[in-house]
Design an enzyme around this catalytic site. Structure first.
Site, PDB file in Angstrom:
ATOM      1  N   SER A 165      29.467 -27.974 -35.448  1.00  0.00           N
ATOM      2  CA  SER A 165      28.769 -28.460 -36.644  1.00  0.00           C
ATOM      3  C   SER A 165      28.853 -27.353 -37.679  1.00  0.00           C
ATOM      4  CB  SER A 165      27.287 -28.718 -36.300  1.00  0.00           C
ATOM      5  OG  SER A 165      26.517 -28.804 -37.475  1.00  0.00           O
TER       6      SER A 165
ATOM      7  N   TYR B 163      18.726 -26.198 -33.331  1.00  0.00           N
ATOM      8  CA  TYR B 163      20.036 -26.859 -33.263  1.00  0.00           C
ATOM      9  C   TYR B 163      21.133 -25.870 -33.666  1.00  0.00           C
ATOM     10  CZ  TYR B 163      23.714 -30.241 -34.608  1.00  0.00           C
ATOM     11  OH  TYR B 163      24.886 -30.942 -34.751  1.00  0.00           O
TER      12      TYR B 163
HETATM   13  N1  LIG Z   1      26.687 -36.835 -37.215  1.00  0.00           N
HETATM   14  C1  LIG Z   1      26.768 -35.680 -37.853  1.00  0.00           C
HETATM   15  O1  LIG Z   1      26.494 -35.594 -39.053  1.00  0.00           O
HETATM   16  C2  LIG Z   1      27.256 -34.455 -37.133  1.00  0.00           C
HETATM   17  C3  LIG Z   1      27.626 -33.356 -37.901  1.00  0.00           C
HETATM   18  C4  LIG Z   1      28.076 -32.210 -37.258  1.00  0.00           C
HETATM   19  C5  LIG Z   1      28.170 -32.172 -35.887  1.00  0.00           C
HETATM   20  N2  LIG Z   1      27.789 -33.263 -35.147  1.00  0.00           N
HETATM   21  C6  LIG Z   1      27.921 -33.166 -33.698  1.00  0.00           C
HETATM   22  O2  LIG Z   1      28.788 -34.184 -33.286  1.00  0.00           O
HETATM   23  C7  LIG Z   1      28.505 -34.532 -31.933  1.00  0.00           C
HETATM   24  C8  LIG Z   1      28.376 -36.042 -31.844  1.00  0.00           C
HETATM   25  O3  LIG Z   1      27.271 -36.433 -32.628  1.00  0.00           O
HETATM   26  P1  LIG Z   1      27.119 -37.899 -33.259  1.00  0.00           P
HETATM   27  O4  LIG Z   1      26.756 -37.731 -34.659  1.00  0.00           O
HETATM   28  O5  LIG Z   1      28.263 -38.725 -32.844  1.00  0.00           O
HETATM   29  O6  LIG Z   1      25.756 -38.332 -32.527  1.00  0.00           O
HETATM   30  P2  LIG Z   1      25.322 -39.628 -31.726  1.00  0.00           P
HETATM   31  O7  LIG Z   1      25.902 -40.838 -32.347  1.00  0.00           O
HETATM   32  O8  LIG Z   1      23.851 -39.503 -31.591  1.00  0.00           O
HETATM   33  O9  LIG Z   1      26.007 -39.392 -30.307  1.00  0.00           O
HETATM   34  C9  LIG Z   1      25.552 -38.380 -29.452  1.00  0.00           C
HETATM   35  C10 LIG Z   1      26.204 -38.569 -28.119  1.00  0.00           C
HETATM   36  O10 LIG Z   1      25.736 -37.554 -27.218  1.00  0.00           O
HETATM   37  C11 LIG Z   1      25.433 -38.164 -25.975  1.00  0.00           C
HETATM   38  N3  LIG Z   1      24.414 -37.428 -25.233  1.00  0.00           N
HETATM   39  C12 LIG Z   1      23.248 -36.937 -25.691  1.00  0.00           C
HETATM   40  N4  LIG Z   1      22.550 -36.378 -24.694  1.00  0.00           N
HETATM   41  C13 LIG Z   1      23.294 -36.526 -23.565  1.00  0.00           C
HETATM   42  C14 LIG Z   1      23.103 -36.171 -22.206  1.00  0.00           C
HETATM   43  N5  LIG Z   1      21.992 -35.549 -21.780  1.00  0.00           N
HETATM   44  N6  LIG Z   1      24.075 -36.473 -21.321  1.00  0.00           N
HETATM   45  C15 LIG Z   1      25.188 -37.118 -21.716  1.00  0.00           C
HETATM   46  N7  LIG Z   1      25.436 -37.472 -22.998  1.00  0.00           N
HETATM   47  C16 LIG Z   1      24.478 -37.187 -23.899  1.00  0.00           C
HETATM   48  C17 LIG Z   1      24.926 -39.553 -26.377  1.00  0.00           C
HETATM   49  O11 LIG Z   1      25.083 -40.449 -25.316  1.00  0.00           O
HETATM   50  P3  LIG Z   1      23.885 -41.256 -24.606  1.00  0.00           P
HETATM   51  O12 LIG Z   1      22.824 -41.473 -25.595  1.00  0.00           O
HETATM   52  O13 LIG Z   1      24.579 -42.475 -24.100  1.00  0.00           O
HETATM   53  O14 LIG Z   1      23.510 -40.333 -23.533  1.00  0.00           O
HETATM   54  C18 LIG Z   1      25.887 -39.913 -27.498  1.00  0.00           C
HETATM   55  O15 LIG Z   1      27.060 -40.482 -26.966  1.00  0.00           O
HETATM   56  C19 LIG Z   1      27.237 -33.786 -31.555  1.00  0.00           C
HETATM   57  O16 LIG Z   1      27.584 -32.654 -30.803  1.00  0.00           O
HETATM   58  C20 LIG Z   1      26.661 -33.378 -32.915  1.00  0.00           C
HETATM   59  O17 LIG Z   1      25.892 -32.216 -32.796  1.00  0.00           O
HETATM   60  C21 LIG Z   1      27.347 -34.407 -35.744  1.00  0.00           C
END
Ligand SMILES: NC(=O)c1ccc[n+]([C@@H]2O[C@H](COP(=O)([O-])OP(=O)(O)OC[C@H]3O[C@@H](n4cnc5c(N)ncnc54)[C@H](OP(=O)(O)O)[C@@H]3O)[C@@H](O)[C@H]2O)c1
Length: 232
Positions: A132, A145
């Site tokens: 991120s 975070y």
């Molecule tokens: N969206 C943004 O703006 C953004 C920006 C920068 C970085 N990121 C990073 O990108 C990555 C993906 O984020 P996203 O935005 O796609 O979020 P998201 O839609 O909330 O997806 C998060 C994923 O993490 C999984 N997860 C969470 N806890 C878990 C656990 N204990 N065991 C297994 N899986 C788990 C969730 O699966 P389940 O709920 O099915 O467990 C889900 O598939 C993250 O690392 C986030 O920090 C996001």
């Protein structure tokens, strides 16, 4: 293997890699969401396996590793997209939230990578960490975070230094705000109108991962920062 594949960025990466002919095992906790991913892949004529697991649970990780080895054999691409996000000023944020984010954002990718080192060595594989921009510079209200994402950067850098002699490539991607369920909740918490059109889309990051992996083995993208052009 793609973690965080039940939602957002990991879901898009799973579909994109499957479209590129990679045999993908998609994981997350939410089995219904994984099944809907498999259905979408099926509809597009793509093969994609899934296995639900909570990555913070060592036994569930073991089950996942058995499944991935049963399905794919040795893992040659490991994409860490699972992540947890909690807000709160350092003055009042709960330590339990720090523990949770540490478990999902640091310890889980650490142990999973560690357990897949023999596979990655034998395949001269790729590891992609979805980090991120908070892993590069921390804003107010996200110290926990951001600290976990800084740790994730360090993990990736050490891994790269340790594994490049085996031909293993390690890439950290630092996305800005991306239109996913996680970001929608962040907008709600910030009391802002949801504007996905102003954000990165998960497919943008999936394209980047696909292009990165498609480079010849002699070249590796080590770090990549991606911002929405019009920052919301
Ligand atoms: N969206 C943004 O703006 C953004 C920006 C920068 C970085 N990121 C990073 O990108 C990555 C993906 O984020 P996203 O935005 O796609 O979020 P998201 O839609 O909330 O997806 C998060 C994923 O993490 C999984 N997860 C969470 N806890 C878990 C656990 N204990 N065991 C297994 N899986 C788990 C969730 O699966 P389940 O709920 O099915 O467990 C889900 O598939 C993250 O690392 C986030 O920090 C996001």
């Amino acid at each position: 293997m793609v973690t965080g594949a039940s939602s957002g960025i990991g879901r898009a990466i799973s579909l994109r890699l499957a479209r590129d002919g990679v045999r993908v095992l998609a994981t997350g906790r939410n089995e219904q969401a994984l099944k809907s991913l498999v259905k979408e892949a099926d509809g597009a004529g793509l093969a994609l396996d899934h296995f639900p697991a909570d990555l913070t649970d060592a036994d569930e990780q073991s089950g996942l590793l058995d499944a991935v080895h049963g399905c794919l054999g040795a893992v040659s691409v490991l994409v860490h997209s699972a992540g947890a996000y909690r807000r709160g000023q350092l003055a009042g944020a709960r330590v339990a939230d720090l523990d949770l984010q540490f478990a999902v954002n640091v310890q889980a990718p650490y142990t999973l990578t560690q357990r897949l080192i023999p596979d990655l060595r034998s395949t001269s594989g790729d590891v992609v960490f979805v980090n991120s921009t908070q892993g590069l510079a921390a804003s107010a209200g996200v110290s926990q975070y951001a600290a976990t994402k800084h740790a994730l950067r360090a993990m990736a850098d050490s891994l790269r230094a340790e594994m490049s002699s085996n031909g293993v490539r390690v890439c950290s991607i630092y996305p800005g705000r991306t239109a996913t369920p996680m970001q929608e909740k962040i907008f709600q918490a910030e009391d802002r109108t949801w504007r996905p059109d102003c954000l990165l889309w998960p497919d943008d990051l999936a394209d980047i991962v696909a292009h990165t992996l498609a480079l010849p083995a002699r070249a590796q993208v080590t770090e990549l920062t991606v911002w929405p052009t019009h920052r919301p």
